[in-house]
Design an enzyme around this catalytic site. Structure first.
Site, PDB file in Angstrom:
ATOM      1  N   ASN A  14      18.838 -15.796   4.387  1.00  0.00           N
ATOM      2  CA  ASN A  14      19.888 -15.156   5.179  1.00  0.00           C
ATOM      3  C   ASN A  14      19.374 -14.818   6.573  1.00  0.00           C
ATOM      4  O   ASN A  14      18.191 -14.519   6.744  1.00  0.00           O
ATOM      5  CB  ASN A  14      20.343 -13.837   4.532  1.00  0.00           C
ATOM      6  CG  ASN A  14      21.047 -14.029   3.217  1.00  0.00           C
ATOM      7  OD1 ASN A  14      21.744 -15.015   3.009  1.00  0.00           O
ATOM      8  ND2 ASN A  14      20.873 -13.074   2.319  1.00  0.00           N
ATOM      9  N   GLY A  42      16.927 -12.766   3.614  1.00  0.00           N
ATOM     10  CA  GLY A  42      17.280 -13.353   2.330  1.00  0.00           C
ATOM     11  C   GLY A  42      16.171 -13.025   1.342  1.00  0.00           C
ATOM     12  O   GLY A  42      14.983 -13.198   1.651  1.00  0.00           O
ATOM     13  N   ASP A 255      11.094  -6.849  -1.622  1.00  0.00           N
ATOM     14  CA  ASP A 255      10.754  -8.265  -1.520  1.00  0.00           C
ATOM     15  C   ASP A 255       9.280  -8.455  -1.175  1.00  0.00           C
ATOM     16  O   ASP A 255       8.627  -9.380  -1.676  1.00  0.00           O
ATOM     17  CB  ASP A 255      11.623  -8.942  -0.458  1.00  0.00           C
ATOM     18  CG  ASP A 255      13.088  -8.966  -0.842  1.00  0.00           C
ATOM     19  OD1 ASP A 255      13.389  -8.898  -2.043  1.00  0.00           O
ATOM     20  OD2 ASP A 255      13.933  -9.043   0.070  1.00  0.00           O
ATOM     21  N   ALA A 285       4.623  -2.589   5.007  1.00  0.00           N
ATOM     22  CA  ALA A 285       5.845  -3.179   5.569  1.00  0.00           C
ATOM     23  C   ALA A 285       6.829  -2.112   6.022  1.00  0.00           C
ATOM     24  O   ALA A 285       7.502  -2.277   7.047  1.00  0.00           O
ATOM     25  CB  ALA A 285       6.496  -4.104   4.550  1.00  0.00           C
ATOM     26  N   GLY A 290      11.917  -4.169  10.907  1.00  0.00           N
ATOM     27  CA  GLY A 290      12.112  -5.578  10.609  1.00  0.00           C
ATOM     28  C   GLY A 290      11.929  -5.879   9.140  1.00  0.00           C
ATOM     29  O   GLY A 290      11.581  -5.007   8.331  1.00  0.00           O
TER      30      GLY A 290
END
Length: 308
Positions: A14, A42, A255, A285, A290
Site C-alpha cells: 500500500n 502495506g 509489522d 521503529a 514513518g
C-alpha cells in the site's frame, strides 16, 4: 526471482498517506492538520522490509496496480534488495492505499483501501510455488484474500517451510488454515476477536493464547505494545517486557516485529533471542516518524540485542 530466499512474504503493498493532526475531527467539522507525508506501506511489504533490514534474503509476493504508486512501492522494495519478481501489476485495480491519521502521542487510526491487493489470487501463489517451497520462512497477513493466504501457507507448510501468520486485520479463521501455521502472531485485540474471549488482564490474555494454540499453531505470540509480549509454545509460557522508549509514531510497529521475528527464525536464533531482537526492532521503529522509512537495520538492533 531467487531460487532460495530465506524469507518469502505473501501480502499487501500500500501507499501510506499520513496526516498529522492534534485530534480527530467530529462529524461535519473541518480541522486544520499539522503535517502530511507519504511512505511505502502495506503489511506485507512492511514485513518484507523489516526482514530484509535484519539481513534476510527476501522475496515479496503480491500485487499492485499499473500506476505511479505501484511503481514507487516496487522500487522501494528493490532499494532494500528485496526481489519483486513475484509482485504482479493489475490493469483493472489501483494500487492499495492506506490513510493514516497520526496523533501527537504517536497513536494512529488507519483506513485501508485494498485495491489490487484483493486481486492477488491462489493462482498467483501457484506461479510462485518454487519460491515458497525453497524459503526457510514464509510470512503472511490478512490484507489479501483469505483463500490466497490459505493456499500460500498450505503450500509452504506442506514443503516443510516454517510458516508465520500475522492475523491482522482480524477476521474469522478456519482450523484448516491454522493447521498450516507454525507461528501465529496477534495483538490482544486480535486474540479477543479470534477467540471470543476477553483479553483485559494477563490471565485472560494467556487463556486466549492457549485457546488459539489448541486450534493448530505450534507457537502463539500475543504482542502487548508497551507491556511487552506473551509467547506460548511446546516448552510453556514466556512473558517478555518491552524495551522502554518514547514513541513518536506507532505505525508499522507490529509489522516491524513480525518481519524481524521471521528473519530471526530464518537465522536459526533460539526463541527468546528471536523474540527479543524483534521487540528491539519494533521499539526502535516507533521512535521515528514513518513506516518503512522508520524501520531499523540489523546493526542498529544488535547494539541493544546482540545476536545469540
Amino acid at each position: 526471482m531467487p531460487a532460495s530466499p530465506t524469507v518469502a512474504v505473501i501480502g499487501s503493498l500500500n501507499m501510506d498517506l499520513r496526516v498529522q493532526t492534534p485530534r480527530l475531527p467530529v462529524p461535519g467539522e473541518t480541522l486544520i492538520g499539522t503535517g502530511f507525508s507519504t511512505d511505502s506501506g502495506g503489511k506485507g511489504a512492511n514485513q518484507a522490509v523489516a526482514a530484509a533490514r535484519m539481513g534476510a534474503a527476501v522475496a515479496m509476493l503480491g500485487r499492485v496496480g499499473r500506476d505511479a504508486h505501484g511503481a514507487a512501492l516496487a522500487q522501494a522494495l528493490r532499494t532494500d534488495d528485496i526481489d519483486t519478481t513475484g509482485v504482479g501489476e493489475d490493469t483493472e485495480a489501483p494500487t492499495g492505499t492506506a490513510v493514516i491519521v497520526l496523533m501527537p502521542d504517536g497513536e494512529n487510526s488507519i483506513i485501508v483501501i485494498p485495491g489490487a491487493n484483493h486481486r492477488y489470487t491462489p493462482a498467483h501463489v501457484t506461479d510462485s510455488a518454487e519460491v515458497l517451497r525453497n524459503a526457510k520462512v514464509a510470512v503472511a497477513q490478512l490484507e489479501c484474500p483469505l483463500d490466497t493466504v490459505r493456499a500460500a501457507l498450505t503450500l509452504a507448510h506442506g514443503a516443510g517451510v516454517c510458516t508465520v501468520l500475522n492475523a491482522a486485520p482480524a477476521q474469522p479463521l478456519d482450523d484448516a488454515l491454522l493447521a498450516a501455521v507454525d507461528w501465529l502472531v496477534v495483538n490482544e485485540i486480535e486474540a479477543a476477536m479470534l477467540t471470543g474471549l476477553p483479553t483485559d488482564t494477563p490471565v485472560q490474555i494467556e487463556a486466549a493464547a492457549h485457546a488459539l494454540r489448541r486450534r493448530g499453531p505450534s507457537q502463539v505470540v500475543v504482542t502487548l505494545g508497551a507491556a511487552g509480549l506473551l509467547h506460548i509454545g511446546p516448552d510453556g509460557v514466556l512473558a517478555l517486557p518491552a524495551p522502554r522508549v518514547t514513541a513518536v509514531d506507532t505505525t508499522g510497529a507490529g509489522d516491524t516485529f513480525v518481519g524481524a521475528l521471521a528473519a530471526g527464525l530464518a537465522d536459526g536464533l533460539q526463541i527468546t533471542a528471536a523474540l527479543t531482537r524483534a521487540q528491539v526492532a519494533a521499539a526502535l521503529a516507533v521512535t521515528r516518524l514513518g513506516t518503512q522509512s522508520a524501520m531499523p537495520t540489523r546493526a542498529e538492533v544488535e547494539v541493544f540485542a546482540p545476536a545469540s
